[in-house]
Design a protein around this motif. Structure first.
Motif, PDB file in Angstrom:
ATOM      1  N   ILE A 300     -33.171  -7.366  74.392  1.00 41.07           N
ATOM      2  CA  ILE A 300     -33.211  -6.675  75.690  1.00 41.07           C
ATOM      3  C   ILE A 300     -32.762  -7.619  76.802  1.00 41.07           C
ATOM      4  CG2 ILE A 300     -34.802  -5.806  77.449  1.00 41.07           C
ATOM      5  CD1 ILE A 300     -34.125  -3.673  75.490  1.00 41.07           C
ATOM      6  N   ALA A 304     -29.589  -6.251  78.714  1.00 40.53           N
ATOM      7  CA  ALA A 304     -30.008  -5.678  79.996  1.00 40.53           C
ATOM      8  C   ALA A 304     -30.538  -6.781  80.907  1.00 40.53           C
ATOM      9  CB  ALA A 304     -31.076  -4.605  79.779  1.00 40.53           C
ATOM     10  N   TRP A 307     -33.068  -6.139  83.843  1.00 39.37           N
ATOM     11  CA  TRP A 307     -34.385  -5.585  83.557  1.00 39.37           C
ATOM     12  C   TRP A 307     -35.324  -6.702  83.097  1.00 39.37           C
ATOM     13  CZ3 TRP A 307     -35.805  -0.263  83.631  1.00 39.37           C
ATOM     14  CH2 TRP A 307     -34.772   0.604  83.983  1.00 39.37           C
ATOM     15  N   LEU A 329     -40.491  -1.973  80.450  1.00 39.04           N
ATOM     16  CA  LEU A 329     -39.191  -2.363  80.991  1.00 39.04           C
ATOM     17  C   LEU A 329     -39.186  -1.996  82.473  1.00 39.04           C
ATOM     18  CD1 LEU A 329     -36.755  -1.154  78.175  1.00 39.04           C
ATOM     19  CD2 LEU A 329     -37.676  -3.435  78.537  1.00 39.04           C
ATOM     20  N   HIS A 331     -36.968  -2.491  86.144  1.00 40.35           N
ATOM     21  CA  HIS A 331     -35.736  -2.948  86.785  1.00 40.35           C
ATOM     22  C   HIS A 331     -36.077  -3.981  87.856  1.00 40.35           C
ATOM     23  CE1 HIS A 331     -31.866  -2.903  88.869  1.00 40.35           C
ATOM     24  NE2 HIS A 331     -31.376  -2.320  87.774  1.00 40.35           N
ATOM     25  N   MET A 401     -31.667   1.034  75.614  1.00 35.90           N
ATOM     26  CA  MET A 401     -31.214   1.085  77.004  1.00 35.90           C
ATOM     27  C   MET A 401     -30.392   2.337  77.271  1.00 35.90           C
ATOM     28  SD  MET A 401     -32.765  -1.353  78.295  1.00 35.90           S
ATOM     29  CE  MET A 401     -32.142  -0.969  79.930  1.00 35.90           C
ATOM     30  N   VAL A 404     -32.920   4.858  77.880  1.00 34.62           N
ATOM     31  CA  VAL A 404     -33.513   4.637  79.206  1.00 34.62           C
ATOM     32  C   VAL A 404     -32.606   5.232  80.285  1.00 34.62           C
ATOM     33  CG1 VAL A 404     -34.087   2.860  80.907  1.00 34.62           C
ATOM     34  CG2 VAL A 404     -34.851   2.612  78.540  1.00 34.62           C
ATOM     35  N   GLU A 405     -31.318   4.945  80.228  1.00 38.45           N
ATOM     36  CA  GLU A 405     -30.386   5.487  81.222  1.00 38.45           C
ATOM     37  C   GLU A 405     -30.371   7.006  81.176  1.00 38.45           C
ATOM     38  OE1 GLU A 405     -28.947   3.841  83.561  1.00 38.45           O
ATOM     39  OE2 GLU A 405     -29.688   1.906  82.843  1.00 38.45           O
TER      40      GLU A 405
END
Length: 417
Positions: A300, A304, A307, A329, A331, A401, A404-405
């Motif tokens: 991760i 990302a 994050w 997670l 941001h 991810m 997540v998006e």
């Protein structure tokens, strides 16, 4: 695992009561340990034959059978080929005396002509550079019964033998459980973490009683409801072992009460264990990360970089249930963007649907479940619409991810509508 027939227990009505070993069993256990120590350097078959015979003292039959099986696991088998009697260096001997090679050479020499048995053995031994005796010892040394046994270092004390046997008895019963309820006071999170790490199907239910109403003024302990292997369709043996591994770690809790419905002697019986029961404890708890979780966190951070990944965030209340996610997670710039991630071990479609319903009850808009495809305990298909990422041996951080998006895209769309 101890066979069900060897378990020292009594069935009274719907309840099963363990006949645990105690101080009264130490005299015959001391004799048993002495008998096993006498067979150091001898074949495992000889030791097993001796243990099948009565001890030179009175010993309860089922207790002795259980203790014998537990202690026999600690006496390590070694190949007879590693013993003295071979010409040359030790490193070369182990290669030269591989039982498969010895049999191939000896049987080939015997089939090539019709010499005497003694001459075939002598010629083959000379060709391999070993003595006749060492050759015959190595001939079937890879068979379990022909291996040489050596005691553990250190040899367990009588008290340790008592606790190890009691633990094995309780674990054997748990491996036949249909359902388990576990109340824990103190060190709840490590037990929940271990249950999740082993992939157990469990939920955490908060007590409905107010702390002031609890006996003695103590707050009532949360309850872990765990599915037993006898409630599953597949992987029952593997799941049962994972459940049994939880038991020795309970010794480090302040208090615990375990109740299970187990299939014993042809019927379902209630089994109870609690703090103070004489079972062998696990090693002291330490900060523990599985390789799977470590790799996921590292991946991760790589895929990302915007994050932050937080392991073991605060538990989330969902009605009367507590949920312990594995990761949060968040941001780094838009900190309102938060996603809880849970790595699920053994699972059924019903279990995942119920878990997702509790998550919705907790009003968590962003939650991703990562499920191990190799630990599916049912042949049914997953219901559509669950935010899951499937994996085998390694969680795909990029796939998480993407999920997540997608979640945040759906949230933004519904808010705009």
């Amino acid at each position: 695992m101890l066979p069900e027939a060897d378990l020292p227990l009594r069935l009274v009505g719907r309840s099963a009561y363990f006949d645990f070993l105690g101080p009264q069993d130490e005299p015959w256990l001391r004799v048993l340990l002495g008998e096993m120590a006498r067979f150091e350097g001898r074949r495992r078959r000889e030791l097993c034959e001796r243990l099948a015979e009565p001890l030179p003292c009175e010993a309860p039959f089922f207790k002795r059978r259980a203790a014998t099986r537990v202690l026999l696991r600690l006496w390590r088998p070694e190949r007879a080929a590693s013993r003295p009697g071979v010409r040359g260096s030790g490193a070369d001997l182990r290669v030269a005396l591989r039982p498969v090679d010895v049999r191939a050479r000896l049987f080939a020499a015997a089939g090539a002509s019709l010499p005497s048995r003694t001459s075939v053995i002598t010629d083959t031994a000379a060709h391999l550079g070993v003595t006749d005796h060492a050759l015959m010892e190595a001939l079937f040394a890879d068979l379990p019964g022909e291996r040489i046994v050596s005691p553990p270092d250190p040899i367990p004390s009588v008290g340790e033998a008592v606790l190890r046997t009691n633990l094995a008895i309780a674990q054997a019963a748990l491996m036949r459980a249909a359902s388990v309820e576990l109340r824990v006071e103190g060190a709840v999170r490590p037990i929940v973490r271990l249950a999740k790490l082993r992939g157990l199907l469990c939920t955490i239910v908060e007590p409905t009683v107010e702390p002031a109403a609890a006996p003695g003024g103590r707050a009532a302990a949360p309850t872990l409801q765990i599915s037993g292997p006898f409630s599953l369709f597949r992987h029952t043996l593997l799941y049962g072992r994972a459940l049994a591994e939880l038991l020795p770690h309970l010794a480090w809790c302040a208090r615990f009460e375990l109740r299970a419905a187990c299939a014993l002697r042809g019927r379902i019986a209630d089994v109870s264990l609690a703090s103070g029961d004489p079972i062998f404890p696990a090693a002291p708890p330490t900060a523990f990360d599985s390789r799977l979780e470590q790799r996921f966190a590292r991946d991760i951070e790589r895929v990302a970089p915007d994050w932050d990944i937080i392991r073991e965030p605060e538990p989330v209340r969902a009605g009367t249930t507590l949920i312990f996610p594995d990761f949060l997670l968040r941001h780094r710039i838009h900190q309102e963007r938060r996603v809880l991630v849970e790595i699920v071990g053994f699972w059924t479609p019903e279990y995942l649907s119920e878990k997702f319903a509790r998550l919705r009850q907790a009003q968590l808009p962003a939650f991703v479940l990562c499920i191990d495809e190799d630990r599916a305990c049912s042949q049914d298909a997953l219901p559509p619409g669950l935010p899951v990422v499937r994996f085998r041996r390694r969680v795909d951080a990029a796939a998480v991810m993407r999920q997540v998006e997608r979640l945040f895209s759906d949230i933004s769309y519904h808010r705009a509508s």
